[in-house]
Write a protein that holds these residues in place. Structure first.
Motif, PDB file in Angstrom:
ATOM      1  N   MET A   1      51.179  49.980  30.912  1.00  0.00           N
ATOM      2  CA  MET A   1      50.237  49.468  31.921  1.00  0.00           C
ATOM      3  C   MET A   1      49.794  48.051  31.541  1.00  0.00           C
ATOM      4  SD  MET A   1      46.581  51.114  33.070  1.00  0.00           S
ATOM      5  CE  MET A   1      45.486  50.236  34.149  1.00  0.00           C
ATOM      6  N   ALA A   2      49.877  47.120  32.466  1.00  0.00           N
ATOM      7  CA  ALA A   2      49.509  45.735  32.193  1.00  0.00           C
ATOM      8  C   ALA A   2      48.000  45.610  32.011  1.00  0.00           C
ATOM      9  CB  ALA A   2      49.974  44.845  33.337  1.00  0.00           C
ATOM     10  N   GLU A   3      47.618  44.727  31.103  1.00  0.00           N
ATOM     11  CA  GLU A   3      46.206  44.481  30.881  1.00  0.00           C
ATOM     12  C   GLU A   3      45.633  43.657  32.034  1.00  0.00           C
ATOM     13  OE1 GLU A   3      44.926  44.287  26.395  1.00  0.00           O
ATOM     14  OE2 GLU A   3      46.429  42.746  26.798  1.00  0.00           O
ATOM     15  N   GLU A   4      44.396  43.957  32.394  1.00  0.00           N
ATOM     16  CA  GLU A   4      43.695  43.196  33.420  1.00  0.00           C
ATOM     17  C   GLU A   4      42.652  42.320  32.732  1.00  0.00           C
ATOM     18  OE1 GLU A   4      41.773  44.264  37.672  1.00  0.00           O
ATOM     19  OE2 GLU A   4      40.647  45.018  35.946  1.00  0.00           O
ATOM     20  N   VAL A   5      42.796  41.019  32.862  1.00  0.00           N
ATOM     21  CA  VAL A   5      41.862  40.082  32.240  1.00  0.00           C
ATOM     22  C   VAL A   5      41.362  39.118  33.312  1.00  0.00           C
ATOM     23  CG1 VAL A   5      41.515  38.345  30.444  1.00  0.00           C
ATOM     24  CG2 VAL A   5      43.126  40.230  30.053  1.00  0.00           C
ATOM     25  N   LYS A   6      40.051  39.077  33.483  1.00  0.00           N
ATOM     26  CA  LYS A   6      39.431  38.169  34.459  1.00  0.00           C
ATOM     27  C   LYS A   6      38.384  37.326  33.761  1.00  0.00           C
ATOM     28  CE  LYS A   6      39.886  41.349  38.418  1.00  0.00           C
ATOM     29  NZ  LYS A   6      39.128  42.067  39.477  1.00  0.00           N
ATOM     30  N   LEU A   7      38.274  36.078  34.198  1.00  0.00           N
ATOM     31  CA  LEU A   7      37.241  35.191  33.684  1.00  0.00           C
ATOM     32  C   LEU A   7      36.427  34.650  34.849  1.00  0.00           C
ATOM     33  CD1 LEU A   7      35.784  33.420  31.596  1.00  0.00           C
ATOM     34  CD2 LEU A   7      37.662  31.762  31.820  1.00  0.00           C
ATOM     35  N   PHE A   8      35.132  34.945  34.838  1.00  0.00           N
ATOM     36  CA  PHE A   8      34.203  34.389  35.814  1.00  0.00           C
ATOM     37  C   PHE A   8      33.576  33.135  35.196  1.00  0.00           C
ATOM     38  CE2 PHE A   8      34.658  38.748  37.024  1.00  0.00           C
ATOM     39  CZ  PHE A   8      34.450  38.808  38.401  1.00  0.00           C
ATOM     40  N   GLY A   9      33.715  32.003  35.886  1.00  0.00           N
ATOM     41  CA  GLY A   9      33.185  30.771  35.326  1.00  0.00           C
ATOM     42  C   GLY A   9      32.956  29.725  36.392  1.00  0.00           C
ATOM     43  N   THR A  10      32.643  28.507  35.947  1.00  0.00           N
ATOM     44  CA  THR A  10      32.555  27.356  36.841  1.00  0.00           C
ATOM     45  C   THR A  10      33.293  26.195  36.183  1.00  0.00           C
ATOM     46  OG1 THR A  10      30.449  26.605  35.892  1.00  0.00           O
ATOM     47  CG2 THR A  10      30.318  28.032  37.799  1.00  0.00           C
ATOM     48  N   TRP A  11      33.932  25.388  36.982  1.00  0.00           N
ATOM     49  CA  TRP A  11      34.834  24.362  36.455  1.00  0.00           C
ATOM     50  C   TRP A  11      34.122  23.341  35.569  1.00  0.00           C
ATOM     51  CZ3 TRP A  11      34.424  19.135  37.187  1.00  0.00           C
ATOM     52  CH2 TRP A  11      33.559  18.704  38.194  1.00  0.00           C
ATOM     53  N   ALA A  12      32.846  23.054  35.856  1.00  0.00           N
ATOM     54  CA  ALA A  12      32.144  22.005  35.115  1.00  0.00           C
ATOM     55  C   ALA A  12      31.440  22.513  33.866  1.00  0.00           C
ATOM     56  CB  ALA A  12      31.130  21.323  36.030  1.00  0.00           C
ATOM     57  N   SER A  13      31.508  23.803  33.606  1.00  0.00           N
ATOM     58  CA  SER A  13      30.787  24.374  32.472  1.00  0.00           C
ATOM     59  C   SER A  13      31.606  24.314  31.186  1.00  0.00           C
ATOM     60  CB  SER A  13      30.423  25.835  32.763  1.00  0.00           C
ATOM     61  OG  SER A  13      30.040  26.499  31.569  1.00  0.00           O
ATOM     62  N   PRO A  14      31.067  23.699  30.125  1.00  0.00           N
ATOM     63  CA  PRO A  14      31.784  23.719  28.852  1.00  0.00           C
ATOM     64  C   PRO A  14      31.935  25.122  28.293  1.00  0.00           C
ATOM     65  CG  PRO A  14      29.558  22.846  28.564  1.00  0.00           C
ATOM     66  CD  PRO A  14      29.794  22.972  30.040  1.00  0.00           C
ATOM     67  N   PHE A  15      31.028  26.015  28.670  1.00  0.00           N
ATOM     68  CA  PHE A  15      31.084  27.388  28.169  1.00  0.00           C
ATOM     69  C   PHE A  15      32.242  28.157  28.793  1.00  0.00           C
ATOM     70  CE2 PHE A  15      26.706  25.860  27.933  1.00  0.00           C
ATOM     71  CZ  PHE A  15      26.510  25.950  26.560  1.00  0.00           C
ATOM     72  N   SER A  16      32.467  27.943  30.087  1.00  0.00           N
ATOM     73  CA  SER A  16      33.646  28.529  30.725  1.00  0.00           C
ATOM     74  C   SER A  16      34.923  27.977  30.114  1.00  0.00           C
ATOM     75  CB  SER A  16      33.650  28.226  32.231  1.00  0.00           C
ATOM     76  OG  SER A  16      32.617  28.893  32.893  1.00  0.00           O
ATOM     77  N   ARG A  17      34.943  26.677  29.883  1.00  0.00           N
ATOM     78  CA  ARG A  17      36.141  26.021  29.359  1.00  0.00           C
ATOM     79  C   ARG A  17      36.470  26.513  27.958  1.00  0.00           C
ATOM     80  NH1 ARG A  17      39.093  23.543  33.462  1.00  0.00           N
ATOM     81  NH2 ARG A  17      37.595  23.005  35.064  1.00  0.00           N
ATOM     82  N   ARG A  18      35.456  26.863  27.190  1.00  0.00           N
ATOM     83  CA  ARG A  18      35.710  27.456  25.867  1.00  0.00           C
ATOM     84  C   ARG A  18      36.623  28.680  25.984  1.00  0.00           C
ATOM     85  NH1 ARG A  18      29.597  27.895  23.265  1.00  0.00           N
ATOM     86  NH2 ARG A  18      29.394  25.718  22.585  1.00  0.00           N
ATOM     87  N   ILE A  19      36.313  29.521  26.944  1.00  0.00           N
ATOM     88  CA  ILE A  19      37.045  30.777  27.082  1.00  0.00           C
ATOM     89  C   ILE A  19      38.462  30.514  27.571  1.00  0.00           C
ATOM     90  CG2 ILE A  19      36.969  33.120  27.996  1.00  0.00           C
ATOM     91  CD1 ILE A  19      34.552  32.142  26.199  1.00  0.00           C
ATOM     92  N   GLU A  20      38.603  29.569  28.483  1.00  0.00           N
ATOM     93  CA  GLU A  20      39.947  29.209  28.952  1.00  0.00           C
ATOM     94  C   GLU A  20      40.818  28.724  27.804  1.00  0.00           C
ATOM     95  OE1 GLU A  20      40.449  26.998  32.663  1.00  0.00           O
ATOM     96  OE2 GLU A  20      38.276  27.130  32.927  1.00  0.00           O
ATOM     97  N   VAL A  21      40.254  27.859  26.953  1.00  0.00           N
ATOM     98  CA  VAL A  21      41.017  27.343  25.805  1.00  0.00           C
ATOM     99  C   VAL A  21      41.476  28.486  24.916  1.00  0.00           C
ATOM    100  CG1 VAL A  21      40.867  25.985  23.685  1.00  0.00           C
ATOM    101  CG2 VAL A  21      39.926  25.070  25.793  1.00  0.00           C
TER     102      VAL A  21
END
Length: 221
Positions: A1-21
């Protein structure tokens, strides 16, 4: 079964970008959901009912909130390409510096965006003292953790946002190459990294965001 991974964020937030990196460094496939923080989605409020903030990582239906907590969760869940040291002492030091950035640098950085006059001058001096501390810690190293991009470097992406704000708003020279040569060299290595570069907001859009959001606040009387 494939893993489901979602990220809720905003493009201008450094905190969201941390998780993307972190996710991209690990090669984890994920769905990104852009949030409107003035009209938060029912899903965000369901997954983070305590703080009602981004970022939130949802892994197979289980939500994890707060960016530094999420980074550690990612590192423990997907163990390849580690971002934290394996040595307990070095790991504790990395956590210390990441917390220093969030507890000291970030509040001052946000305050300088909405202050003016003498207050802004005082906050600028406060930020520079914190940057001197980080410069000293970084001296003699390519990245905070050594030879490769890691936990503290990801947390310190706030410095990238600070540099953009400095340019966009014509703030006092908070972080110049003359004052902080080591941090500027680190910054260049960071933005030259292929994964990090992919996760940094487009420059013109980012400059525009700061001008629209904070331009009038920082204008001198």
């Amino acid at each position: 079964m494939a893993e489901e991974v979602k990220l809720f964020g905003t493009w201008a937030s450094p905190f969201s970008r941390r998780i993307e990196v972190a996710l991209k460094l690990k090669g984890v496939q994920f769905e990104y959901i852009e949030e409107n923080l003035s009209n938060k989605s029912p899903a965000l409020l369901e997954y983070n009912p305590v703080h009602k903030k981004i970022p939130v990582l949802v892994h197979n239906g289980k939500p994890v909130a707060e960016s530094l907590v999420i980074l550690e969760y990612i590192d423990e869940t997907w163990k390849h390409n580690p971002i934290l040291p394996t040595d307990p002492y070095e790991k504790a030091i990395a956590r210390f510096w990441a917390k220093y950035i969030d507890d000291k640098l970030w509040p001052a950085a946000t305050k300088v965006l909405v202050s003016k006059g003498e207050e802004q001058k005082g906050v600028t001096e406060e930020i520079q003292e914190q940057l001197k501390t980080l410069e000293s810690e970084l001296k003699g190293k390519k990245f905070f953790g050594g030879e490769s991009l890691g936990f503290v470097d990801i947390a310190a992406n706030i410095i990238v946002f600070l540099l953009v704000a400095q340019e966009a708003l014509g703030l006092m020279e908070i972080l110049t190459e003359e004052q902080f040569p080591v941090l500027h060299e680190w910054y260049q290595r960071l933005v030259d990294d292929a994964v990090f570069k992919e996760c940094v907001p487009p420059r013109e859009r980012h400059l525009g965001f700061f001008k629209v959001r904070f331009g009038s606040s920082t204008a001198s009387k």
